[in-house]
Write an enzyme that holds these catalytic residues in place. Structure first.
Site, PDB file in Angstrom:
ATOM      1  N   LYS A  25      13.247  -6.245  14.135  1.00  0.00           N
ATOM      2  CA  LYS A  25      13.174  -6.411  12.686  1.00  0.00           C
ATOM      3  C   LYS A  25      12.030  -5.203  12.363  1.00  0.00           C
ATOM      4  O   LYS A  25      11.062  -5.182  13.222  1.00  0.00           O
ATOM      5  CB  LYS A  25      13.216  -7.542  12.269  1.00  0.00           C
ATOM      6  CG  LYS A  25      12.846  -7.877  10.987  1.00  0.00           C
ATOM      7  CD  LYS A  25      12.545  -9.434  10.396  1.00  0.00           C
ATOM      8  CE  LYS A  25      12.580  -9.663   9.033  1.00  0.00           C
ATOM      9  NZ  LYS A  25      12.288 -11.151   8.854  1.00  0.00           N
TER      10      LYS A  25
ATOM     11  N   SER B  36      15.283 -13.118   5.573  1.00  0.00           N
ATOM     12  CA  SER B  36      15.117 -11.734   5.597  1.00  0.00           C
ATOM     13  C   SER B  36      15.747 -10.957   7.026  1.00  0.00           C
ATOM     14  O   SER B  36      15.622  -9.597   7.097  1.00  0.00           O
ATOM     15  CB  SER B  36      13.702 -11.080   5.307  1.00  0.00           C
ATOM     16  OG  SER B  36      12.747 -11.568   6.197  1.00  0.00           O
TER      17      SER B  36
ATOM     18  N   SER C  90      13.824 -17.252   7.032  1.00  0.00           N
ATOM     19  CA  SER C  90      14.482 -15.954   7.577  1.00  0.00           C
ATOM     20  C   SER C  90      14.899 -15.669   8.667  1.00  0.00           C
ATOM     21  O   SER C  90      15.520 -14.692   9.032  1.00  0.00           O
ATOM     22  CB  SER C  90      13.301 -14.897   7.257  1.00  0.00           C
ATOM     23  OG  SER C  90      12.964 -14.593   5.821  1.00  0.00           O
TER      24      SER C  90
END
Length: 555
Positions: free
Chosen positions: A193, A265, A289
């Protein structure tokens, strides 16, 4: 030392004392009685005019302190001196579970159609590498090609790290040839990420103001995976500053339906794994997330206990709530990755407060486990309830003892302003500089407005919320006594509460909606008991095939 009253109003002073004009060149207006009366109305306080007048000079002094403090650079990487501790006062280390060995693996051979490698498990790919049926370089090139091929539609990559990946893959091949096999992640491609820093590559945080940012450090997770021999192929998208699935390059899509977002996210991490662009990826969770994109994309996502994985080198959103975990195809794959990540790191003091070891517990007899389930939550009417009921039935068939459980009645959602207060502090300079206007999302619920409104949260109320959080931690410990974990629908009050208490969770695919989109159920573990939790999930996944489903990718 300033009196308590001035501290109480000090947190509110910023809104009455020019918070909305922090960038103005003119000196702020003097603090007056009417200013303080307006401030206390916003806070629901009722002090007399005489009391407010007595506090006025202290409040003005606080404002001068604020202004002085703002002249000291505070990059996002600087954490507060205080550290959140999720351990309840009654906690005792559990007896070691499992033999710390991986289950026997059936013989693995290269498929006739190499495209099938895209959906092999980490364990299977690791065996192909160990037995030298394929090289890490060939496998890395295979996944790099898939990333290039499908990213145009999924929008899940911020940066391909091709040069680094090929360098790491060749090093892995050389070591394996020499007989130095590091373990099941050696030579395995993966993605990060893009809130984790990697030297030589951009770390964009998914946001316009930072899209050209290069940080000269390797995040702790990148270092530990490199030490395990894994191969970094891509930095993956996240919703802007870790919210949602919209970033400066567009909206990341779920490979199951390109008209739908991948949620966030950890948007790119989930989409890339679901589409077979990478065997596993690293995500983060503050308030859903990992769980949310795992659901939208149909992958298995592990949110470990708070403090188990170092966040050094990661963008901070909430120092007391941010957690790091893997997204993969199965519980077994998550365990392989988690084993490489877990452990203390002085760069993240939270990791020094919690147990440092992890044991595989896949030989645990699930028939001896007592697993709670949120009876009231499962009994209410909600979409796709039948899939969750089928999961409970499958566990009963496996011999798991299911015990009705109720969550503490304390309303956890009332203290989620902890997150936004910490986020506003983490991005204070962004707000005060006005660069927040460069961000893609500008609606009422987006970060720019949320960070501004968070300036109105008094310091006292923030501290009171942390004390209230202690009550949640203690009450959860009491209710989970005698249980090895529990089950919950993937969304609802449980998601908020356990992100506040720091309990581990695994989002597990368990079916599809009538529209053909994946769905998950959440398996919750006792604090720091990820081994037993993943063993339970593996038993469920061995008895079902939802973790083996993947999108057709006909685009």
């Amino acid at each position: 030392m300033k009196p308590p009253f001035s501290l109480l109003l000090g947190g509110a002073a910023c809104f009455a004392l020019g918070a909305l004009s922090m960038r103005a060149a003119d000196a702020p207006a003097p603090v007056t009685g009417p200013m303080l009366r307006a401030a206390q109305q916003l806070l629901g306080l009722q002090f007399t005019d005489a009391q407010l007048d007595s506090a006025r000079r202290d409040v003005e002094g606080n404002r001068k302190d604020f202004e002085a403090n703002r002249r000291v650079p505070l990059p996002n990487s600087v954490a507060p001196a205080t550290v959140f501790n999720p351990v309840p006062s009654t906690w005792q280390p559990a007896a070691a579970a499992g033999n710390d060995k991986l289950p026997e693996l059936a013989k693995v051979t290269l498929p006739a159609n190499r495209e099938e490698l895209a959906f092999y498990s980490v364990r299977q790919l690791g065996e192909l590498l160990r037995t030298r049926q394929i090289s890490s370089e060939d496998l890395t090139r295979f996944f790099l090609a898939r990333l290039r091929r499908y990213d145009a539609k999924l929008l899940c990559v911020t940066s391909l790290t091709e040069e680094l990946a090929l360098q790491q893959a060749r090093a892995a091949d050389a070591e394996i040839r020499r007989g130095r096999y590091r373990g099941p992640l050696h030579g395995i491609p993966y993605g990060l990420k893009d809130l984790f820093s990697v030297k030589g590559y951009k770390t964009t945080w998914g946001s316009v103001p930072y899209k050209d940012q290069v940080l000269d450090e390797d995040a702790a997770v990148a270092v530990r995976l490199r030490e395990a021999g894994a191969v970094l192929c891509a930095k993956l998208t996240l919703g802007e500053l870790a919210m949602g699935d919209v970033w400066y390059g567009g909206r990341t899509r779920t490979p199951w339906n390109l008209t739908k977002g991948s949620s966030g996210s950890s948007a790119g991490s989930a989409a890339a794994v679901a589409a077979g662009l990478l065997p596993f990826a690293i995500g983060t969770e503050t308030l859903g997330s990992i769980v949310s994109p795992s659901t939208a994309c149909g992958v298995t996502g592990l949110r470990p206990s708070f403090g188990r994985v170092s966040r050094a080198g990661a963008m901070a959103l909430s120092w007391t709530m941010d957690k790091v975990g893997p997204l993969a195809r199965s519980a077994e794959d998550c365990a392989l990755v988690f084993d490489a990540l877990v452990g203390p790191d002085r760069r993240d003091p939270a990791t020094l407060l919690v147990p440092a070891d992890f044991r595989y517990a896949f030989d645990v007899d699930v028939r001896k486990l007592r697993i709670g389930y949120l009876k009231a939550d499962f009994e209410r009417q909600y979409p796709n309830k039948a899939n969750d009921e089928a999961t409970l039935a499958a566990l009963r068939k496996l011999g798991v003892e299911l015990v009705p459980l109720e969550l503490p009645p304390l309303p956890a959602s009332d203290i989620t302003y902890l997150l936004v207060a910490e986020g506003a502090a983490a991005f204070d300079e962004l707000t005060r500089s006005g660069r927040d206007q460069l961000m893609v999302n500008q609606d009422r619920n987006a970060w720019p407005n949320t960070f501004r409104s968070s300036r109105f949260i008094p310091a006292v109320e923030y501290i009171q919320a942390q004390r209230y959080r202690t009550l949640l931690i203690e009450e959860m410990a009491r209710r989970l006594q005698g249980l090895d974990g529990y089950m919950a629908p993937s969304f609802g009050r449980n998601l908020v509460l356990t992100n506040l208490t720091g309990h581990p969770a695994v989002a597990v695919p368990n079916g599809f909606t009538p529209e053909g989109l994946p769905q998950t159920i959440t398996f919750m573990g006792a604090l720091f008991e990820e081994g037993k939790l993943l063993a339970l999930v593996k038993a469920y996944q061995d008895a079902t095939d939802f973790d083996e489903k993947h999108p057709p990718l006909n685009f």
